[in-house]
Write an enzyme that holds these catalytic residues in place. Structure first.
Site, PDB file in Angstrom:
ATOM      1  N   LEU A  15       0.677  -1.247   0.029  1.00  0.00           N
ATOM      2  CA  LEU A  15       0.059   0.130  -0.042  1.00  0.00           C
ATOM      3  C   LEU A  15       0.845   1.172   0.152  1.00  0.00           C
ATOM      4  CD1 LEU A  15      -2.851  -0.919   2.446  1.00  0.00           C
ATOM      5  CD2 LEU A  15      -3.131  -0.168   0.100  1.00  0.00           C
ATOM      6  N   HIS A 257       1.509  -8.923  18.641  1.00  0.00           N
ATOM      7  CA  HIS A 257      -0.231  -9.026  18.717  1.00  0.00           C
ATOM      8  C   HIS A 257      -0.586  -9.953  19.797  1.00  0.00           C
ATOM      9  CE1 HIS A 257      -4.159  -8.953  17.146  1.00  0.00           C
ATOM     10  NE2 HIS A 257      -3.960  -7.924  16.410  1.00  0.00           N
ATOM     11  N   ARG A 273     -11.822  -8.909  19.193  1.00  0.00           N
ATOM     12  CA  ARG A 273     -12.002  -7.978  20.417  1.00  0.00           C
ATOM     13  C   ARG A 273     -12.708  -6.644  20.296  1.00  0.00           C
ATOM     14  NH1 ARG A 273      -6.759  -6.823  22.021  1.00  0.00           N
ATOM     15  NH2 ARG A 273      -5.897  -7.542  20.063  1.00  0.00           N
TER      16      ARG A 273
END
Length: 659
Positions: A15, A257, A273
């Site tokens: 990106l 993470h 979550r």
């Protein structure tokens, strides 16, 4: 020897790289992208949960704006971020979301009326306003006061990357696939492009450019268990380090993470979550409220990861033949929600765990996820010490993440930094003084030097196994430079990594053939990765404090008096076995938000001597500007608008804040 000339050479087809190239091309400059894989296979495609932008569309996002996003990001960084860059980022993020929508990203949208969500383990009914109907929807993520994460189900990166790649095709930006930059072409503190290896033929060539942009992503493969793809080896960052001119910033800042599926380490999005999923232990007990009663599962990622590992160490982990783990429970979200908004999570669980997450708990444990450090740049994205070299995205230390990034801020950074840095790259190329004026002989010499290094690997008499060295490095990094760090472990890691680096200079290959030769690629990449690993481990060993994702069990307090500074690592000589470290102090007197308590755990940090005076000064400015618009107050505290490209300086419109 083949030499390719272009205005802008972009190393990386994700990106960030695509957006920089598009920006430069739209300003009239030729751009060439080098990519290990076809762009739509870049690691950006793996982003699941979403990107943060303060749109304020949904009911739980009302009142959100750039000021709130700024404060969340700075607190999340544990005051390690460049606050001017954070301001540039939060101002541009809403513009990036809307641009992507125009380019075809099918953002999930708000529907008016009542809807059921899960908050704190309870089903709650939210009522969305009529004015919000059809606008971009947003979900909750960790470390934020408002719901601001824009998403496309749980395939956000996939949708963004495909739209961005299609836009690059529409703009006629060429991509050289399966091509790898293995060294920068530098002369007298100026970068002129890169030496490129064709991964199919093994041929080396030179790409000469006015501006070179490193957008090659992170370095997760330094670790054994990582959510990163196999191509995330940090080679773009490493060749900047090997130039001897460019510095890497904050390489010790490695994010883990909380929810990598166990034991594979494949990412399960924070959206689980954010949408209401709960973390549970061996007894089925939801333990995060015991540690973080306010934010619970949605505390900052570094905090949740440490709490999870500490809970396992306390004897509450679930034992399995692969080791211990905890549970992620999303069954309370219901099958309809999972099938619609967490479809990729469901498929991952079915394929790699053999479970149905709508009915069964997901085995999770923290895994390496993100590299906050990278090529140190100024606010324009350019290296302060190597003219003509820019960086964007995860490969850069821009530095908006500091020592911990918030979920949703990384995929946002790729396109936001791409927009901003792309404009500054174009400005750089507009200046005739920055034309690439290097003798053909220099490019030829550098290509020949790199070819000689490869020839020594292929035809030398070394006996070391590159793959074995890499596995040893990953084991050391995982065991000694992980979530919890100590001086003894880090000293052992540095010593062991130095020994591996020495051994890597004696690598021998079984495959001596020309062409693709994947064994050769493993060999030269491993040599570079070991240098990055030493930047991480040595930087962590020297930083005797805890800040964000860098947690020293033997120095558990954040120490602003000694360590409110950015680590800069350089590699001066090829024969060195350690990086040279220097430090860049953060200017408290220029901060809009002076250092303070993050909001997690106890208030236990050592203040910088300038914190109290600056805090008082900020309070006085706010008192003096009482009644002024929030934009005027912000400018009085820390001007930043003039740092942005002119076209990006405008304010953002919201339902509750019309222009």
């Amino acid at each position: 020897m083949k030499i390719t000339y272009t205005d802008v050479l972009v190393i990386g087809g994700g990106l960030a790289g695509l957006r920089v190239a598009i920006g430069a091309k739209r300003r009239g400059h030729e751009a060439l992208i080098l990519s290990l894989v076809p762009p739509k296979r870049s690691h950006s495609v793996a982003a699941q949960g979403g990107m943060q932008a303060s749109l304020g569309n949904v009911a739980k996002g009302q009142g959100d704006n750039e000021d709130v996003h700024f404060e969340d990001t700075v607190r999340g960084s544990d005051w390690g971020a460049d606050q001017r860059v954070v301001r540039m980022f939060v101002n541009t993020a809403p513009k990036a979301v809307r641009e992507l929508a125009a380019w075809g990203v099918p953002w999930s949208r708000v529907r008016r009326g009542d809807r059921q969500v899960v908050i704190n383990g309870q089903k709650v009914t939210l009522t969305e306003r009529d004015e919000s109907h059809g606008l971009v929807a947003q979900r909750d993520f960790g470390g934020t006061k408002k719901w601001r994460t824009c998403y496309v189900s749980d395939g956000t990166g996939h949708a963004m990357l495909f739209a961005m790649s299609d836009r690059a095709i529409a703009e006629s930006v060429p991509v050289r696939e399966r091509a790898e930059a293995i060294a920068l072409i530098c002369e007298a503190g100026r970068c002129h492009g890169a030496v490129v290896r064709d991964l199919m033929t093994g041929e080396l060539s030179a790409c000469v450019a006015k501006a070179t942009v490193i957008a090659s992503g992170g370095a997760g493969r330094l670790y054994r268990v990582t959510t990163n793809a196999v191509i995330c080896e940090g080679i773009g960052t490493a060749i900047a380090l090997e130039s001897g001119f460019a510095a890497l910033g904050n390489m010790e800042a490695i994010q883990f993470h909380p929810t990598g599926i166990f034991p594979a380490g494949i990412l399960v999005t924070e959206g689980c979550r954010g949408d209401g999923g709960l973390l549970k232990d061996v007894d089925g007990h939801r333990f995060m409220p015991d540690y973080e009663p306010e934010k619970k599962e949605l505390a900052s990622r570094d905090v949740v990861s440490r709490r999870m590992e500490a809970h396992i160490r306390s004897g509450k982990g679930v034992k399995s033949r692969f080791g211990e783990h905890l549970w992620l429970d999303i069954t309370l979200l219901g099958r309809a929600h999972i099938d619609k908004n967490l479809r990729e999570v469901k498929e991952i669980c079915e394929s790699f765990l053999g479970i149905d997450p709508a009915q069964e708990l997901i085995a999770v444990r923290p895994a390496q996820h993100y590299t906050m450090g990278g090529v140190r740049t100024d606010h324009t994205g350019q290296s302060p010490t190597l003219k003509g070299l820019f960086a964007a995205g995860e490969a850069a230390c821009w530095d908006m993440h500091g020592f911990n990034r918030l979920g949703g801020n990384s995929v946002a950074e790729t396109v936001v930094a791409g927009m901003i840095v792309g404009d500054f790259v174009a400005d750089f190329c507009d200046d005739p003084a920055h034309d690439a004026r290097i003798p053909t002989g220099l490019a030829r010499e550098l290509v020949a030097a790199e070819q000689a290094k490869l020839d020594r690997l292929v035809h030398g008499d070394g006996s070391e196994d590159a793959a074995a060295l890499r596995v040893a490095m990953q084991e050391i990094m995982t065991a000694k430079v992980g979530i919890f760090r100590t001086g003894d472990d880090l000293a052992q890691a540095v010593s062991a990594l130095q020994a591996l680096l020495e051994r890597s200079r004696r690598i021998g290959l079984r495959n001596r053939g020309a062409g693709a030769n994947p064994e050769l690629a493993i060999a030269y990449r491993t040599q570079k990765m070991l240098k990055l690993a030493l930047c991480v481990a040595h930087g962590a060993a020297q930083r005797t404090e805890s800040r964000g994702a860098h947690f020293r069990a033997d120095f558990p307090r954040r120490d602003d008096a000694r360590w409110l500074k950015r680590t800069l690592a350089t590699w001066r000589d090829e024969a060195d076995t350690l990086p040279t470290l220097a430090y860049e102090a953060l200017d408290v007197d220029a901060m809009e938000l002076p250092p303070g308590w993050r909001g997690y755990g106890t208030r236990d940090h050592i203040d910088h001597p300038r914190t109290a005076p600056r805090t008082a000064e900020v309070a006085a400015i706010r008192e003096r500007t009482h009644g002024a618009s929030r934009h005027d107050v912000q400018q009085a505290l820390m001007p930043y608008q003039d740092l942005l490209p002119p076209r990006l300086r405008g304010f953002n419109e919201r339902i509750d804040e019309p222009l």
